[in-house]
Design an enzyme around this catalytic site. Structure first.
Site, mmCIF file in Angstrom:
data_model
loop_
_atom_site.group_PDB
_atom_site.id
_atom_site.type_symbol
_atom_site.label_atom_id
_atom_site.label_comp_id
_atom_site.label_asym_id
_atom_site.label_seq_id
_atom_site.Cartn_x
_atom_site.Cartn_y
_atom_site.Cartn_z
ATOM 1 N N CYS A 25 0.843 -1.281 -0.071
ATOM 2 C CA CYS A 25 0.102 -0.025 -0.010
ATOM 3 C C CYS A 25 0.835 1.325 0.002
ATOM 4 O O CYS A 25 1.557 1.403 0.951
ATOM 5 C CB CYS A 25 -0.983 0.058 0.973
ATOM 6 S SG CYS A 25 -1.827 1.424 1.362
ATOM 7 N N CYS A 34 -1.582 6.991 5.744
ATOM 8 C CA CYS A 34 -2.759 6.505 6.270
ATOM 9 C C CYS A 34 -2.232 5.057 7.209
ATOM 10 O O CYS A 34 -1.166 4.465 6.794
ATOM 11 C CB CYS A 34 -3.443 5.650 5.217
ATOM 12 S SG CYS A 34 -5.046 4.891 5.973
ATOM 13 N N CYS A 39 -4.650 0.485 8.235
ATOM 14 C CA CYS A 39 -4.490 -1.034 8.332
ATOM 15 C C CYS A 39 -3.201 -1.299 9.152
ATOM 16 O O CYS A 39 -2.128 -1.321 8.953
ATOM 17 C CB CYS A 39 -4.329 -1.378 7.124
ATOM 18 S SG CYS A 39 -5.747 -1.583 6.116
ATOM 19 N N CYS A 91 -6.821 3.541 -2.276
ATOM 20 C CA CYS A 91 -6.734 2.585 -1.168
ATOM 21 C C CYS A 91 -7.052 0.802 -1.829
ATOM 22 O O CYS A 91 -7.830 0.653 -2.353
ATOM 23 C CB CYS A 91 -7.856 2.739 0.012
ATOM 24 S SG CYS A 91 -8.132 1.257 1.044
ATOM 25 N N GLN A 124 -22.615 -6.420 5.659
ATOM 26 C CA GLN A 124 -21.222 -6.857 6.001
ATOM 27 C C GLN A 124 -20.435 -6.074 4.757
ATOM 28 O O GLN A 124 -21.010 -6.274 3.666
ATOM 29 C CB GLN A 124 -21.006 -8.468 6.070
ATOM 30 C CG GLN A 124 -21.793 -8.864 7.358
ATOM 31 C CD GLN A 124 -21.140 -8.670 8.391
ATOM 32 O OE1 GLN A 124 -20.012 -7.852 8.548
ATOM 33 N NE2 GLN A 124 -21.282 -9.305 9.670
ATOM 34 N N PHE A 165 -31.150 -9.195 16.390
ATOM 35 C CA PHE A 165 -30.503 -8.319 15.636
ATOM 36 C C PHE A 165 -30.105 -8.584 14.334
ATOM 37 O O PHE A 165 -28.902 -8.763 13.783
ATOM 38 C CB PHE A 165 -29.067 -8.212 16.444
ATOM 39 C CG PHE A 165 -29.236 -7.967 18.082
ATOM 40 C CD1 PHE A 165 -29.430 -6.748 18.766
ATOM 41 C CD2 PHE A 165 -29.188 -8.992 18.847
ATOM 42 C CE1 PHE A 165 -29.443 -6.494 19.944
ATOM 43 C CE2 PHE A 165 -29.348 -8.744 20.298
ATOM 44 C CZ PHE A 165 -29.414 -7.826 20.959
ATOM 45 N N GLU A 223 -35.194 -6.835 14.222
ATOM 46 C CA GLU A 223 -34.164 -5.911 14.093
ATOM 47 C C GLU A 223 -34.703 -4.538 14.212
ATOM 48 O O GLU A 223 -35.779 -4.205 13.728
ATOM 49 C CB GLU A 223 -33.545 -5.918 12.757
ATOM 50 C CG GLU A 223 -32.818 -4.985 12.023
ATOM 51 C CD GLU A 223 -31.741 -4.533 12.559
ATOM 52 O OE1 GLU A 223 -31.241 -3.372 12.857
ATOM 53 O OE2 GLU A 223 -30.750 -5.580 12.903
ATOM 54 N N ASN A 260 -26.800 -11.685 16.621
ATOM 55 C CA ASN A 260 -26.002 -11.124 16.014
ATOM 56 C C ASN A 260 -25.658 -9.427 16.159
ATOM 57 O O ASN A 260 -25.901 -8.803 15.746
ATOM 58 C CB ASN A 260 -26.014 -11.190 14.376
ATOM 59 C CG ASN A 260 -24.935 -10.805 13.816
ATOM 60 O OD1 ASN A 260 -23.733 -10.505 14.044
ATOM 61 N ND2 ASN A 260 -25.300 -10.208 12.486
ATOM 62 N N CYS A 286 -18.855 -9.507 16.416
ATOM 63 C CA CYS A 286 -17.861 -8.487 16.097
ATOM 64 C C CYS A 286 -16.819 -8.014 17.016
ATOM 65 O O CYS A 286 -16.099 -7.232 16.659
ATOM 66 C CB CYS A 286 -18.484 -7.651 15.002
ATOM 67 S SG CYS A 286 -19.396 -6.347 15.831
#
Length: 375
Positions: free
Chosen positions: A3, A11, A14, A87, A212, A241, A262, A307, A334
């Site tokens: 990158c 940046c 990451c 990017c 996602q 969810f 939801e 979720n 997550c």
């Protein structure tokens, strides 16, 4: 992943970019095992990963610079703008869109919002791509409707340049805060949702519904949940969810009763559309608070799939599930820290199976799927 933005120090999003993917996976697995160290785990499944670049289906670009020379990317903490059109997380198909948007911003007179001066109109550009047909959704986040007529007038030029733009909207976000979107969504196209397809399951993406950002890994996550559910004696389940219904739509069979809950009504509209296409008549999706819905019920199904957002499901829902004791809980998270905290609040359950999904390469974040069984 190479990158130029990272190499030039422009940046640092990451943070793990210099580590090979196998090392990243090892570090994430070690983190997850550490978080679950207090719980016996019957089966650790091999982690799932996808492409290391070009995998994102969504770009969230802060618009800065001038109307003649706009920059699409981010602002550093000191307010310095950075253009991130190159990017490598974005697929090659995003480059021509960014390239056409810059002259379009000038044509439409969409002055970039200046945070320091609290002036200007165009705050963000939000771009989403469907993996199934390459169709795209473009959202202009504006401070007000002041430039709306100008934008409409200039739009045919952009649509001619980019026929892949199927859904185009304006979102009004009037508040001087780093909030990505406001409540008002104005559609500039007849089509209002982007068609997506994972594992032969039709999914829909609407402007204000979460989806996602790593389709290659997300499709494997949903397929895995489906495989786990098919191995269980389940005739009735909740999908809490549920978002646009990814889990429930994958797990449901024609004879299964499923309720998906939801809070976001846009996401529920997507889920209902998918269920109708699949001809699944025993699926019910409702726009409600998941915790309030569940805790008001006098009985539970055999399986509850959750979720939740990063904060986890929380103590009230954990207490309810502990008391009502569904036979199985599938927890998709997550944020493994809050998942581990929630599992502590679920005494009487053992961890049958855990699998890590590398949804966010080059960062410390990951998704995890856990099967809990009532002891």
């Amino acid at each position: 992943m190479q990158c130029a933005l990272y190499d030039a120090g422009r940046c640092r999003s990451c943070q793990w970019i210099t580590q090979p993917i196998p090392e990243q996976l090892s570090a994430k697995t070690a983190d997850l095992k550490n978080l679950l160290a207090d719980f016996p785990v019957e089966e650790w499944c091999a982690p799932v990963s996808g492409p290391e670049q070009g995998f994102r289906n969504k770009a969230k670009m802060v618009v800065s610079g001038s109307v003649e020379k706009p920059l699409l990317g981010m602002l550093h903490r000191d307010g310095t703008p950075e253009d991130l059109c190159d990017c490598p997380l974005y697929p090659a198909s995003f480059a021509p869109v960014f390239a056409a948007l810059k002259p379009f911003i000038a044509r439409a007179g969409l002055t970039p919002y200046n945070v320091a001066r609290k002036r200007g109109e165009l705050k963000y550009i939000l771009l989403t791509e469907s993996q199934s047909d390459g169709g795209m959704m473009l959202r202009f986040v504006l401070r007000s409707e002041t430039k709306l007529a100008q934008l409409r007038k200039a739009l045919p030029w952009l649509q001619e340049q980019l026929p892949q733009l199927k859904v185009i909207t304006v979102n009004i976000q009037p508040v001087h805060m780093a909030i990505m979107e406001g409540e008002t969504e104005i559609y500039l196209t007849e089509q209002q949702a982007l068609a997506e397809r994972f594992n032969d399951v039709p999914l829909w993406i609407r402007p204000q519904s979460f989806f996602q950002t790593n389709p290659a890994v997300a499709s494997q996550l949903y397929a895995t949940a489906r495989d786990w559910v098919r191995q269980l004696p389940v005739k009735h389940m909740w999908d809490l969810f549920c978002g646009v219904g990814g889990f429930g739509l994958h797990c449901a069979t024609p004879d299964m009763q499923l309720t998906g809950i939801e809070i976001a009504s846009e996401a529920i509209a997507c889920a209902k559309q998918s269920a109708a296409e699949l001809g699944l008549t025993r699926l019910q999706f409702q726009a409600l608070d998941s915790t309030q819905f569940a805790t008001a019920q006098g009985e539970v199904p055999e399986l509850v799939l959750v979720n939740p957002p990063r904060r986890g499901i929380g103590k009230p829902l954990c207490d309810y599930l502990s008391t009502m004791a569904p036979r199985f809980i599938i927890y998709s998270s997550c944020n493994a820290q809050t998942m581990a905290k929630d599992i502590r609040e679920l005494p009487g359950y053992r961890i049958e199976r855990v699998q890590l999904f590398d949804m966010f390469p080059h960062t410390a974040h990951y998704e995890v799927l856990t099967l809990l069984v009532k002891q």
